[in-house]
Design a protein around this motif. Structure first.
Motif, PDB file in Angstrom:
ATOM      1  N   ALA A 100       0.895  -1.295  -0.368  1.00  0.00           N
ATOM      2  CA  ALA A 100       0.149   0.326   0.486  1.00  0.00           C
ATOM      3  C   ALA A 100       1.052   1.394   0.189  1.00  0.00           C
ATOM      4  CB  ALA A 100      -1.050   0.059   1.243  1.00  0.00           C
ATOM      5  N   GLY A 101       2.338   1.113  -0.005  1.00  0.00           N
ATOM      6  CA  GLY A 101       2.747   2.495  -0.281  1.00  0.00           C
ATOM      7  C   GLY A 101       4.038   2.188   1.321  1.00  0.00           C
ATOM      8  N   ALA A 102       3.814   1.533   2.164  1.00  0.00           N
ATOM      9  CA  ALA A 102       4.802   2.083   3.688  1.00  0.00           C
ATOM     10  C   ALA A 102       6.544   1.085   2.633  1.00  0.00           C
ATOM     11  CB  ALA A 102       4.740   1.207   4.254  1.00  0.00           C
ATOM     12  N   THR A 103       7.245   2.449   2.880  1.00  0.00           N
ATOM     13  CA  THR A 103       8.758   1.789   2.532  1.00  0.00           C
ATOM     14  C   THR A 103       9.561   1.704   4.129  1.00  0.00           C
ATOM     15  OG1 THR A 103       8.934   4.035   3.070  1.00  0.00           O
ATOM     16  CG2 THR A 103       8.775   2.843   0.981  1.00  0.00           C
ATOM     17  N   LEU A 104       8.696   2.224   5.215  1.00  0.00           N
ATOM     18  CA  LEU A 104       9.463   1.862   6.371  1.00  0.00           C
ATOM     19  C   LEU A 104       8.166   1.233   7.373  1.00  0.00           C
ATOM     20  CD1 LEU A 104      11.395   1.987   8.871  1.00  0.00           C
ATOM     21  CD2 LEU A 104      10.513   4.134   9.434  1.00  0.00           C
ATOM     22  N   LEU A 105       8.645  -0.334   7.657  1.00  0.00           N
ATOM     23  CA  LEU A 105       8.127  -1.016   8.420  1.00  0.00           C
ATOM     24  C   LEU A 105       8.363  -1.070  10.313  1.00  0.00           C
ATOM     25  CD1 LEU A 105       7.551  -3.871   5.700  1.00  0.00           C
ATOM     26  CD2 LEU A 105       6.234  -2.100   6.157  1.00  0.00           C
ATOM     27  N   VAL A 106       7.697  -0.713  10.969  1.00  0.00           N
ATOM     28  CA  VAL A 106       8.515  -0.826  12.361  1.00  0.00           C
ATOM     29  C   VAL A 106       6.710  -1.912  12.821  1.00  0.00           C
ATOM     30  CG1 VAL A 106       7.938   0.515  14.355  1.00  0.00           C
ATOM     31  CG2 VAL A 106       8.370   1.834  12.391  1.00  0.00           C
ATOM     32  N   ASN A 107       7.654  -2.456  13.620  1.00  0.00           N
ATOM     33  CA  ASN A 107       7.555  -4.035  14.599  1.00  0.00           C
ATOM     34  C   ASN A 107       7.779  -4.010  15.972  1.00  0.00           C
ATOM     35  OD1 ASN A 107       7.300  -6.572  15.846  1.00  0.00           O
ATOM     36  ND2 ASN A 107       7.434  -6.806  14.040  1.00  0.00           N
ATOM     37  N   LEU A 108       6.708  -3.438  16.646  1.00  0.00           N
ATOM     38  CA  LEU A 108       6.859  -3.624  18.262  1.00  0.00           C
ATOM     39  C   LEU A 108       6.525  -4.863  18.793  1.00  0.00           C
ATOM     40  CD1 LEU A 108       5.059  -0.579  19.666  1.00  0.00           C
ATOM     41  CD2 LEU A 108       7.157   0.327  17.927  1.00  0.00           C
ATOM     42  N   SER A 109       7.820  -5.087  19.431  1.00  0.00           N
ATOM     43  CA  SER A 109       7.970  -6.815  19.640  1.00  0.00           C
ATOM     44  C   SER A 109       8.001  -7.390  21.672  1.00  0.00           C
ATOM     45  CB  SER A 109       8.933  -7.640  19.304  1.00  0.00           C
ATOM     46  OG  SER A 109       8.926  -8.682  19.692  1.00  0.00           O
ATOM     47  N   ALA A 110       7.807  -7.703  22.311  1.00  0.00           N
ATOM     48  CA  ALA A 110       8.289  -8.648  23.100  1.00  0.00           C
ATOM     49  C   ALA A 110       8.451 -10.543  23.040  1.00  0.00           C
ATOM     50  CB  ALA A 110       7.452  -8.090  24.296  1.00  0.00           C
ATOM     51  N   SER A 111       9.942 -10.036  22.672  1.00  0.00           N
ATOM     52  CA  SER A 111       9.690 -11.769  21.559  1.00  0.00           C
ATOM     53  C   SER A 111      11.463 -12.429  22.814  1.00  0.00           C
ATOM     54  CB  SER A 111      10.668 -11.989  20.362  1.00  0.00           C
ATOM     55  OG  SER A 111      10.405 -13.564  19.923  1.00  0.00           O
ATOM     56  N   ASP A 112      10.777 -13.092  23.309  1.00  0.00           N
ATOM     57  CA  ASP A 112      11.659 -14.241  24.569  1.00  0.00           C
ATOM     58  C   ASP A 112      13.389 -14.541  23.846  1.00  0.00           C
ATOM     59  OD1 ASP A 112       9.580 -15.866  23.480  1.00  0.00           O
ATOM     60  OD2 ASP A 112      10.239 -17.158  25.126  1.00  0.00           O
ATOM     61  N   PHE A 117       6.394  -6.213  -7.910  1.00  0.00           N
ATOM     62  CA  PHE A 117       6.535  -5.872  -7.358  1.00  0.00           C
ATOM     63  C   PHE A 117       5.086  -4.783  -6.934  1.00  0.00           C
ATOM     64  CE2 PHE A 117       5.829  -2.171  -3.383  1.00  0.00           C
ATOM     65  CZ  PHE A 117       6.132  -2.853  -2.443  1.00  0.00           C
ATOM     66  N   ALA A 118       4.585  -4.252  -7.662  1.00  0.00           N
ATOM     67  CA  ALA A 118       3.657  -2.683  -8.243  1.00  0.00           C
ATOM     68  C   ALA A 118       2.635  -3.625  -8.167  1.00  0.00           C
ATOM     69  CB  ALA A 118       4.164  -2.004  -9.358  1.00  0.00           C
ATOM     70  N   SER A 119       3.124  -4.444  -9.346  1.00  0.00           N
ATOM     71  CA  SER A 119       1.971  -5.458 -10.031  1.00  0.00           C
ATOM     72  C   SER A 119       1.218  -6.449  -9.297  1.00  0.00           C
ATOM     73  CB  SER A 119       2.053  -6.531 -11.195  1.00  0.00           C
ATOM     74  OG  SER A 119       2.748  -7.930 -10.363  1.00  0.00           O
ATOM     75  N   TYR A 120       1.779  -6.535  -8.124  1.00  0.00           N
ATOM     76  CA  TYR A 120       0.723  -7.497  -6.655  1.00  0.00           C
ATOM     77  C   TYR A 120      -0.484  -6.590  -6.378  1.00  0.00           C
ATOM     78  CZ  TYR A 120       0.520  -9.952  -2.834  1.00  0.00           C
ATOM     79  OH  TYR A 120       0.694 -10.829  -1.481  1.00  0.00           O
ATOM     80  N   GLY A 121      -0.654  -5.206  -6.827  1.00  0.00           N
ATOM     81  CA  GLY A 121      -1.846  -3.928  -6.473  1.00  0.00           C
ATOM     82  C   GLY A 121      -1.860  -3.944  -4.973  1.00  0.00           C
ATOM     83  N   SER A 122      -2.208  -2.921  -5.252  1.00  0.00           N
ATOM     84  CA  SER A 122      -2.739  -2.566  -4.227  1.00  0.00           C
ATOM     85  C   SER A 122      -2.899  -2.823  -2.360  1.00  0.00           C
ATOM     86  CB  SER A 122      -3.276  -0.603  -3.651  1.00  0.00           C
ATOM     87  OG  SER A 122      -4.499  -1.160  -4.506  1.00  0.00           O
ATOM     88  N   GLY A 123      -3.532  -3.635  -2.649  1.00  0.00           N
ATOM     89  CA  GLY A 123      -4.379  -4.484  -1.411  1.00  0.00           C
ATOM     90  C   GLY A 123      -4.852  -3.771  -0.870  1.00  0.00           C
ATOM     91  N   THR A 124      -5.135  -3.429   0.605  1.00  0.00           N
ATOM     92  CA  THR A 124      -5.976  -3.310   1.624  1.00  0.00           C
ATOM     93  C   THR A 124      -6.242  -1.867   1.106  1.00  0.00           C
ATOM     94  OG1 THR A 124      -6.332  -4.705   2.871  1.00  0.00           O
ATOM     95  CG2 THR A 124      -7.620  -2.438   3.729  1.00  0.00           C
TER      96      THR A 124
END
Length: 640
Positions: A184-196, A281-288
């Motif tokens: 959908a357009g995000a070039t930065l993905l952020v993940n908040l985690s609490a992985s042991d 990548f672009a042809s995958y569609g815009s998704g939601t």
């Protein structure tokens, strides 16, 4: 110019489970430090405002109430900071409790993202307390007196920068929400985690992050819980990981007892260029259709200049073991391509012009390995050395001894007399040392090779490399032409490593001495007479510039579409202490002029194997008009 670089950080505060006041004080301190360092986006761990390990305390309304009050204090305490932050907290909405990521900055809450996938296996019991963000819910919530968007489909953007948020387990499922956000357009993905932590889990986590950033052509910012979380049954290591398109830019110290701010600069412009080039990548569609929320990212680049380092040899891995693997893989690709061509044509022989230089040496080594693999005798490879007016004793001797040590067929044919006759035929003076003097020798050699191939029913194996193709450093219809060019995908800086790698192999021990001397020989076409000591006069890098600079320009210009000013900036950083800005500018201008003006040679290239992410084949990776104007690029380079 900021050239598309964005400073981001993974923050790991020291927390106390259930102590919101303590936690927001630690978070605020790290926000102020991030702001001091010029960080644009900072991520904090999952549920860090309360602590992830509160267990059934999440069922206490008092804890949920205190978390919101703590967030309000945090907003007030950091209102003067320009860093946009993402921090985790529990949030009650109507009849449900959600595990959420709150995006805020300068005292404003921009949006809240609920966690989609709630782990409820092994040591995890999140479904005991929280509802999934995938379930129907209201689109806005009131938080700290502000009415804010509440959804798993939120994108936060400022100009060219667009980021989306997911939480911990969201990354581990078959189809992470971040994939949808990236499309959908995000070039930065952020993940908040609490992985042991468990044995082997960290390596798998790194592979997930690397793969997700590569698959989505994005930067991935990951911040996980650390010291201070309850160790009743599990331990948290405080992982801060930042990756860009599969490569880690920075990582925190694991199991640190201190708070950490892990900072890196990601190249958003590079990621956008790759996405635009990668049509799948672009042809995958815009998704939601995501809701886009404007955020104000800091623009004070003058105060916080880019600090990111750049590898001066982008084609060459820093790690020796990876370098060995790279050489083996490239050599195998070259051999595989030539083997297929030989089988397809039904020939059992090959002709290679051997100058005693790097490129022809690599081509000969590829031919030898190919014939060994096909079960053909090495004598069916005809190595031809063709001394001319500039051939030195060193290169002549190396050419002959190399062919002898490898056990190939050998022919020596001097081109001096044939060229002298040709010069007289075209009315050229004996003292003429123009380009015609040089190119006539290259074309004479190519004619000899082609005619010998016809006589033996073989193929002429081309020797020209990728760097020469970029600069047009080849004689049109001379060394520019062959029946199969095995080196066409290998840049000059890598050719030297490949020859040295082959020399170290036990199977080539007899040839090792000659190979290593060839590696140490100055690069030259040897088309002008040697000096009075018999030494090479015509050194290529004195004429067109250092190949290490040109390979740097080539890699970033073709692969990432970098403009001249950005190429200059990056090269000055990469080669600091070796080349000054004036020198970089000089050779950058040469690169641009030659790259544009010599396209006509690339448009008529023979077949040859692609070996890396940068290739100039007119049938695949690089299609450009031979008369394209370089004016805009040259103007910017000259203005630097």
């Amino acid at each position: 110019m900021d050239f598309g670089f964005l400073k981001i950080a993974a923050a790991t505060p020291g927390v106390k489970a259930g102590d919101c006041s303590h936690n927001i004080a630690r978070i605020a301190g790290l926000i102020r430090e991030a702001d001091r360092q010029g960080v644009s986006v900072a991520a904090f761990p999952e549920l860090c405002i309360t602590g992830y390990t509160c267990g059934d305390l999440f069922g206490q309304p008092f804890l949920i109430e205190q978390a919101e009050r703590a967030l309000a204090r945090l907003l007030a305490d950091t209102a003067s900071c320009r860093t946009v932050c993402i921090a985790g907290m529990p949030l009650a909405v109507d009849n449900r409790l959600y595990n959420t990521a709150v995006v805020f900055g300068s005292g404003i809450i921009f949006g809240v993202v609920p966690k989609t996938y709630l782990p409820n296996y092994d040591e995890f019991y999140e479904a005991r307390w929280f509802a999934s963000g995938a379930e129907p819910h209201r689109e806005t919530v009131e938080l700290c007196g502000q009415q804010v968007p509440f959804s798993t489909d939120l994108l936060f953007e400022d100009g060219k920068v667009c980021f989306g948020v997911e939480i911990c387990e969201d990354l581990w499922v078959p189809h992470p929400p971040s994939s949808r956000l990236a499309v959908a357009g995000a070039t930065l993905l952020v993940n908040l985690s609490a992985s042991d932590e468990m044995v082997g889990k960290h390596a798998y986590l790194r592979s997930l992050i690397a793969q997700q950033s590569a698959r989505t052509l994005s930067a991935y910012l990951y911040s996980s819980a650390g010291f201070g979380e309850s160790s009743t049954d599990v331990v948290f290591a405080g992982n801060g990981l930042i990756a860009e398109n599969g490569i880690f830019l920075n990582e925190s110290e694991r199991f640190s007892l201190e708070e950490q701010l892990t900072v890196a600069e990601t190249d958003i412009e590079r990621l956008l260029t790759l996405r635009r080039k990668t049509n799948t990548f672009a042809s995958y569609g815009s998704g939601t259709l995501c809701k886009r929320i404007p955020v104000a990212l800091r623009a004070d680049r003058e105060q916080f200049p880019v600090e990111r380092g750049f590898n001066p040899s982008p084609f060459i891995p820093d790690d020796p073991q990876q370098m060995q693997q790279r050489c083996e893989e490239i050599f195998s690709i070259q051999v595989g391509g030539l083997a297929q061509r030989i089988r397809h044509t039904g020939t059992h022989s090959a002709v290679v012009g051997i100058s005693g230089g790097l490129d022809s040496t690599l081509a000969l080594l590829v031919a030898v390995r190919t014939f060994d693999k096909l079960g053909l005798p090495r004598r069916n490879i005809l190595g031809v050395t063709m001394p001319g007016f500039g051939t030195t004793d060193r290169t002549h001797t190396n050419a002959l001894r190399l062919m002898e040590s490898l056990g190939v067929g050998i022919r020596e044919i001097s081109i001096r007399e044939a060229c002298a006759v040709h010069f007289r035929d075209i009315g050229m003076d004996d003292a003429d040392r123009s380009v015609a003097y040089e190119n006539a020798q290259a074309r004479e050699r190519t004619q000899i090779l082609m005619d010998l191939a016809n006589r033996t029913g073989g193929l002429v194996i081309g020797t020209g490399d990728l760097s020469e193709l970029a600069l047009g450093w080849a004689t049109y219809n001379g060394d520019h032409m062959s029946m199969y060019g095995v080196n066409c995908g290998v840049p000059k800086t890598l050719v030297r490593h490949l020859v040295r790698w082959v020399a170290a192999h036990p199977d080539y021990e007899v040839a090792r001495g000659w190979l290593l001397d060839i590696v140490d020989t100055p690069i030259s076409p040897e088309l002008l007479p040697a000096d009075e000591k018999g030494e090479i006069v015509q050194k290529t890098e004195d004429l067109v510039g250092p190949y290490e600079l040109h390979d740097f320009f080539l890699y970033h210009f073709v692969r990432f579409g970098c403009r001249p000013a950005k190429l200059h900036f990056m090269a000055c950083r990469a080669f600091a202490g070796k080349y000054d800005a004036k020198t970089v500018k000089k050779w950058l201008t040469v690169f641009l002029r030659r790259f544009f003006s010599q396209q006509f040679k690339r448009s008529a290239l023979p077949d040859g194997p692609k070996v890396g992410s940068v290739s100039l084949s007119p049938r695949g990776d690089w299609r450009m008009p031979s008369d394209a104007s370089p004016a805009m690029w040259i103007r910017e380079a000259e203005s630097l």
